[in-house]
Design an enzyme around this catalytic site. Sequence first.
Site, PDB file in Angstrom:
ATOM      1  CE  LYS A 183      24.315 -97.904   6.318  1.00 34.08           C
ATOM      2  NZ  LYS A 183      24.202 -98.903   7.085  1.00 34.08           N
TER       3      LYS A 183
ATOM      4  N   PRO B  56      34.844-112.913   5.770  1.00 33.46           N
ATOM      5  CG  PRO B  56      37.076-113.583   5.796  1.00 33.46           C
ATOM      6  CD  PRO B  56      35.728-113.909   6.375  1.00 33.46           C
TER       7      PRO B  56
ATOM      8  CB  THR C 182      36.197-109.487  11.954  1.00 36.35           C
ATOM      9  OG1 THR C 182      36.112-108.135  11.521  1.00 36.35           O
ATOM     10  CG2 THR C 182      37.518-109.711  12.662  1.00 36.35           C
ATOM     11  CB  ALA C 183      37.782-107.755   7.075  1.00 37.03           C
TER      12      ALA C 183
ATOM     13  CG  ASP D 155      25.433-104.926   4.736  1.00 40.60           C
ATOM     14  OD1 ASP D 155      24.295-104.454   4.563  1.00 40.60           O
ATOM     15  OD2 ASP D 155      26.002-104.962   5.834  1.00 40.60           O
TER      16      ASP D 155
ATOM     17  CG  MET E  56      35.320 -98.895   6.569  1.00 37.10           C
ATOM     18  SD  MET E  56      33.897 -98.454   7.558  1.00 37.10           S
ATOM     19  CE  MET E  56      34.429 -98.947   9.188  1.00 37.10           C
TER      20      MET E  56
ATOM     21  N   GLY F 262      28.870-108.570   5.961  1.00 35.95           N
ATOM     22  CA  GLY F 262      30.232-109.033   5.748  1.00 35.95           C
ATOM     23  C   GLY F 262      30.984-109.113   7.074  1.00 35.95           C
ATOM     24  N   GLY F 263      31.903-110.062   7.168  1.00 38.50           N
ATOM     25  CA  GLY F 263      32.729-110.180   8.376  1.00 38.50           C
ATOM     26  C   GLY F 263      31.894-110.562   9.575  1.00 38.50           C
ATOM     27  CG  ASP F 264      31.439-110.251  14.367  1.00 38.47           C
ATOM     28  OD1 ASP F 264      31.163-111.418  14.678  1.00 38.47           O
ATOM     29  OD2 ASP F 264      31.072-109.261  15.033  1.00 38.47           O
TER      30      ASP F 264
END
Length: 274
Positions: free
Chosen positions: A73, A28, A134-135, A51, A186, A104-106
């Site tokens: 992205k 994260p 993950t975050a 990323d 998101m 990032g994260g998973d």
Amino acid sequence: MGESADSSFSLDATQVGQPLVSLVGAGPGDPDLLTVRALKRLRRADVVLYDFLVSDAILALAPAACERICVGKRASKHTLSQMQINQLIVAKARQGLRVVRLKGGDPFMFARGGEELQELARAGIAYEVVPGITAALGAAASTGIPLTHRDHAQMVSFVTGHRKQDSTSLDWVRHLSPHSTLVVYMGLGEAPRIARELMAHGHAADTPLAVVASATTPEQRVLVSTLASVQGDLQSAGLASPALLIVGSVVNLHADLSPLIVQAACGLANDSVL
Ligand SMILES: C[S@@+](CC[C@H](N)C(=O)[O-])C[C@H]1O[C@@H](n2cnc3c(N)ncnc32)[C@H](O)[C@@H]1O
């Protein structure tokens, strides 16, 4: 269904012949939250395709000679299309390079890792997946908001705040129990709308909601609000991406559990164990 021998475990990532792509989760944000395997793969990488969410501190763990390519992205800015990214990964692997695709994260959590593996499978290139924290799990740990708790929630859902292009509502809202925890990735820009939709589907207006931005990094910020108040509270808070929403009564535990949480310093570089 009977047992089946799973041949995927017969590939050893350290012995398999080239080319090999390692799809790696960077966690994260805090470099200390990389897995040991992720660190090993980074340290022997010839090329890293990464990323936007991957920090400089993590990229610095790759060898100096390693080629670093940003293929990130963002909603407003696409460096490369997903198809171009897929093709670039395949091209680098075919050059016989040790390729790390770093996310990032998973890599399987809202990260299109599956699509990239499908492309590799079509190209006949071997790969491995190195999971990351993950975050949602990083944010929960660093804010003192346990995503499940026997007195609060026996179920947790991870969803995306992005709606499908042709859709005006979020499909998942109607399937959620009010007595569970919801984590929205998101969802920062859509938070007021998500809150309204949840209330329209029976979630109480005073349901607690936390917005956690830049979780596990020195820039981490937490806003605690409710479904009814989040729109106004967000306007005055000025939080920036990356951020996720945690919705449910577990958010009430933040007040009790966060004061004594010691935030780990981002100190991997000084850690003698590694
Ligand atoms: C494209 S998704 C990638 C998720 C990633 N694969 C993962 O497992 O965490 C990007 C979203 O993850 C969330 N996110 C990633 N890192 C975060 C962080 N450090 N703090 C809060 N949210 C984060 C945000 O919701 C952001 O918009």
